[in-house]
Design a protein around this motif. Structure first.
Motif, PDB file in Angstrom:
ATOM      1  N   PHE A 242      48.821  24.391 -27.483  1.00  0.00           N
ATOM      2  CA  PHE A 242      49.181  25.761 -27.121  1.00  0.00           C
ATOM      3  C   PHE A 242      50.341  25.803 -26.130  1.00  0.00           C
ATOM      4  N   LEU A 243      50.358  24.846 -25.197  1.00  0.00           N
ATOM      5  CA  LEU A 243      51.450  24.795 -24.222  1.00  0.00           C
ATOM      6  C   LEU A 243      52.783  24.517 -24.918  1.00  0.00           C
ATOM      7  N   VAL A 244      52.787  23.557 -25.834  1.00  0.00           N
ATOM      8  CA  VAL A 244      54.018  23.237 -26.573  1.00  0.00           C
ATOM      9  C   VAL A 244      54.448  24.426 -27.425  1.00  0.00           C
ATOM     10  N   ALA A 245      53.477  25.058 -28.113  1.00  0.00           N
ATOM     11  CA  ALA A 245      53.793  26.224 -28.942  1.00  0.00           C
ATOM     12  C   ALA A 245      54.359  27.362 -28.102  1.00  0.00           C
ATOM     13  N   TYR A 246      53.795  27.563 -26.921  1.00  0.00           N
ATOM     14  CA  TYR A 246      54.270  28.627 -26.033  1.00  0.00           C
ATOM     15  C   TYR A 246      55.693  28.361 -25.548  1.00  0.00           C
ATOM     16  N   ILE A 247      55.979  27.106 -25.207  1.00  0.00           N
ATOM     17  CA  ILE A 247      57.328  26.744 -24.774  1.00  0.00           C
ATOM     18  C   ILE A 247      58.330  26.972 -25.905  1.00  0.00           C
ATOM     19  N   PHE A 248      57.962  26.568 -27.117  1.00  0.00           N
ATOM     20  CA  PHE A 248      58.838  26.791 -28.268  1.00  0.00           C
ATOM     21  C   PHE A 248      59.036  28.278 -28.532  1.00  0.00           C
ATOM     22  N   SER A 249      57.963  29.055 -28.361  1.00  0.00           N
ATOM     23  CA  SER A 249      58.065  30.506 -28.553  1.00  0.00           C
ATOM     24  C   SER A 249      59.013  31.120 -27.538  1.00  0.00           C
ATOM     25  N   LEU A 250      58.880  30.717 -26.276  1.00  0.00           N
ATOM     26  CA  LEU A 250      59.780  31.227 -25.240  1.00  0.00           C
ATOM     27  C   LEU A 250      61.224  30.860 -25.549  1.00  0.00           C
ATOM     28  N   PHE A 251      61.439  29.600 -25.866  1.00  0.00           N
ATOM     29  CA  PHE A 251      62.794  29.121 -26.138  1.00  0.00           C
ATOM     30  C   PHE A 251      63.402  29.830 -27.353  1.00  0.00           C
ATOM     31  N   GLY A 252      62.642  29.878 -28.451  1.00  0.00           N
ATOM     32  CA  GLY A 252      63.167  30.466 -29.688  1.00  0.00           C
ATOM     33  C   GLY A 252      63.457  31.943 -29.561  1.00  0.00           C
ATOM     34  N   ASN A 253      62.508  32.695 -29.002  1.00  0.00           N
ATOM     35  CA  ASN A 253      62.682  34.145 -28.921  1.00  0.00           C
ATOM     36  C   ASN A 253      63.744  34.545 -27.901  1.00  0.00           C
ATOM     37  N   ILE A 254      63.773  33.870 -26.755  1.00  0.00           N
ATOM     38  CA  ILE A 254      64.805  34.183 -25.761  1.00  0.00           C
ATOM     39  C   ILE A 254      66.190  33.849 -26.311  1.00  0.00           C
ATOM     40  N   SER A 255      66.298  32.749 -27.048  1.00  0.00           N
ATOM     41  CA  SER A 255      67.587  32.363 -27.640  1.00  0.00           C
ATOM     42  C   SER A 255      68.092  33.430 -28.603  1.00  0.00           C
ATOM     43  N   ILE A 256      67.201  33.936 -29.460  1.00  0.00           N
ATOM     44  CA  ILE A 256      67.624  34.960 -30.419  1.00  0.00           C
ATOM     45  C   ILE A 256      68.009  36.245 -29.709  1.00  0.00           C
ATOM     46  N   ILE A 257      67.265  36.638 -28.678  1.00  0.00           N
ATOM     47  CA  ILE A 257      67.602  37.859 -27.933  1.00  0.00           C
ATOM     48  C   ILE A 257      68.985  37.732 -27.301  1.00  0.00           C
ATOM     49  N   LEU A 258      69.235  36.597 -26.653  1.00  0.00           N
ATOM     50  CA  LEU A 258      70.525  36.408 -25.975  1.00  0.00           C
ATOM     51  C   LEU A 258      71.680  36.343 -26.973  1.00  0.00           C
ATOM     52  N   VAL A 259      71.496  35.566 -28.034  1.00  0.00           N
ATOM     53  CA  VAL A 259      72.578  35.418 -29.018  1.00  0.00           C
ATOM     54  C   VAL A 259      72.859  36.742 -29.718  1.00  0.00           C
ATOM     55  N   SER A 260      71.812  37.502 -30.050  1.00  0.00           N
ATOM     56  CA  SER A 260      72.003  38.785 -30.745  1.00  0.00           C
ATOM     57  C   SER A 260      72.778  39.781 -29.898  1.00  0.00           C
ATOM     58  N   HIS A 261      72.594  39.708 -28.570  1.00  0.00           N
ATOM     59  CA  HIS A 261      73.259  40.660 -27.688  1.00  0.00           C
ATOM     60  C   HIS A 261      74.632  40.181 -27.221  1.00  0.00           C
ATOM     61  N   LEU A 262      74.841  38.868 -27.151  1.00  0.00           N
ATOM     62  CA  LEU A 262      76.086  38.350 -26.601  1.00  0.00           C
ATOM     63  C   LEU A 262      77.133  38.032 -27.663  1.00  0.00           C
ATOM     64  N   ASP A 263      76.699  37.686 -28.871  1.00  0.00           N
ATOM     65  CA  ASP A 263      77.662  37.333 -29.914  1.00  0.00           C
ATOM     66  C   ASP A 263      78.103  38.583 -30.671  1.00  0.00           C
ATOM     67  N   PRO A 264      79.409  38.927 -30.640  1.00  0.00           N
ATOM     68  CA  PRO A 264      79.878  40.153 -31.309  1.00  0.00           C
ATOM     69  C   PRO A 264      79.690  40.133 -32.823  1.00  0.00           C
ATOM     70  N   GLN A 265      79.624  38.945 -33.427  1.00  0.00           N
ATOM     71  CA  GLN A 265      79.453  38.859 -34.873  1.00  0.00           C
ATOM     72  C   GLN A 265      78.030  39.210 -35.312  1.00  0.00           C
ATOM     73  N   LEU A 266      77.115  39.280 -34.362  1.00  0.00           N
ATOM     74  CA  LEU A 266      75.740  39.680 -34.682  1.00  0.00           C
ATOM     75  C   LEU A 266      75.453  41.108 -34.213  1.00  0.00           C
ATOM     76  N   ASN A 267      76.509  41.844 -33.977  1.00  0.00           N
ATOM     77  CA  ASN A 267      76.367  43.243 -33.538  1.00  0.00           C
ATOM     78  C   ASN A 267      76.167  44.144 -34.750  1.00  0.00           C
ATOM     79  N   SER A 268      74.962  44.108 -35.300  1.00  0.00           N
ATOM     80  CA  SER A 268      74.629  44.899 -36.486  1.00  0.00           C
ATOM     81  C   SER A 268      73.189  45.377 -36.380  1.00  0.00           C
ATOM     82  N   PRO A 269      72.818  46.412 -37.154  1.00  0.00           N
ATOM     83  CA  PRO A 269      71.427  46.911 -37.097  1.00  0.00           C
ATOM     84  C   PRO A 269      70.388  45.834 -37.381  1.00  0.00           C
ATOM     85  N   MET A 270      70.683  44.947 -38.337  1.00  0.00           N
ATOM     86  CA  MET A 270      69.715  43.909 -38.700  1.00  0.00           C
ATOM     87  C   MET A 270      69.351  43.056 -37.489  1.00  0.00           C
TER      88      MET A 270
END
Length: 314
Positions: A31-59
């Protein structure tokens, strides 16, 4: 086995896996490993979606909402589970249990509606490409996302209240590893058929109606894709939907098996397995499903990592 004397006067005892103590330490690590992966994966997508202009779309706006939701989803339950798995105490305060119940229900309810909105976004992109920028304009996307979160938390207020007000006559031992509706209703010392009926109606509306909309939407998408002459274009259109369909299947399969049934027929062992799946496994896998299957997200992550590398190199 735990007894009622081991619970605090104001809280609950979460049995979790105490009937299989040899499982607790291995599960803690998993569970600890899964939680760390969840934090890493989800935070990465949030940051990349907001910071990368090429991902500036509704999807990707809705994908980042899903990642935020999954991030909160795991955080609402996993830390308490880790504490209970590691130490001898298996307790949770009354306030903590109510808060956990409300937040977990709210996030699950929000995800039901959000997945339906994401299906509509794919429908607009594939079936109405010329009108897509107008249909899914920024203001409308923000309103849809806000309405989704509000609806989820409003529904949770009703369901969690119906669950908490049921008298328990001093029963405090919850045969689960977090506070969830079916497990808490099992503690009630009154006839809960009315509570079950109300919760089943709300659960059916929130689970089955969005699922029906998703399936209907993908029916129209399939018709539109089959009309595309180019095999490459058909594959590209299918690939943009495959990740979402996989997430929909994993979430709805487990959620329906848990909530669209009478809690009186609730099986503890089955309930624990299903709760592990949609409470930990699915939120952990979601970001990797979108990342590994999506060229745009992979490219954005590579751009972000490359940029960070060169900044540090200087």
């Amino acid at each position: 086995m735990w007894t009622s004397n081991q619970s605090s006067l104001e809280g609950f005892v979460l049995l979790g896996f105490s009937d299989r103590p040899w499982l607790e330490k291995p599960l803690f690590v998993i569970f600890l490993v899964a939680y760390i992966f969840s934090l890493f994966g989800n935070i990465s997508i949030i940051l990349v979606s907001h910071l990368d202009p090429q991902l500036n779309s509704p999807m990707y706006f809705f994908v980042s909402n899903l990642s935020l939701l999954d991030l909160c989803y795991t955080t609402s339950t996993v830390p308490q589970m880790l504490v209970n798995l590691w130490g001898p105490e298996k307790t949770i305060s009354y306030g903590g249990c109510v808060a956990q119940l409300y937040i977990f229900l709210a996030l699950g309810s929000t995800e039901c509606i959000l997945l339906a909105i994401m299906a509509f976004d794919r429908y607009a992109a594939i079936c109405k490409p010329l009108h897509y920028p107008v249909i899914m304009n920024q203001r409308r996307c923000v309103h849809m996302a806000a309405g989704t979160w509000f609806s989820g938390f409003a529904n949770s207020l009703v369901q969690s209240t119906l669950t908490v007000v049921a008298p328990r006559c001093g029963r405090k031992i919850v045969d689960h590893f977090f506070c969830e509706v079916p497990a808490l209703l099992k503690l009630a010392c009154i006839d809960t058929h009315i509570n079950e009926a109300e919760l089943n109606v709300l659960g059916a509306l929130l689970l089955l109606v969005p699922l029906a909309l998703i399936l209907g939407t993908y029916g129209f998408i399939a018709q539109a894709v089959m009309k595309i002459r180019s095999a490459e274009s058909r594959w590209k259109a299918f690939n943009t939907c495959a990740s979402h369909l996989l997430v929909v299947f994993m979430f709805y399969f487990t959620a329906i098996s848990m909530y669209v049934q009478p809690p009186s027929s609730y099986s503890h062992n089955r309930g624990k397995v299903m709760a592990l799946f949609y409470g930990i496994v699915t939120p952990t896998l979601n970001p990797f499903i979108y990342t590994l299957r999506n060229k745009d997200v992979k490219a954005a992550l590579m751009r972000a990592l490359t940029k960070e590398f060169w900044v540090k190199a200087r």
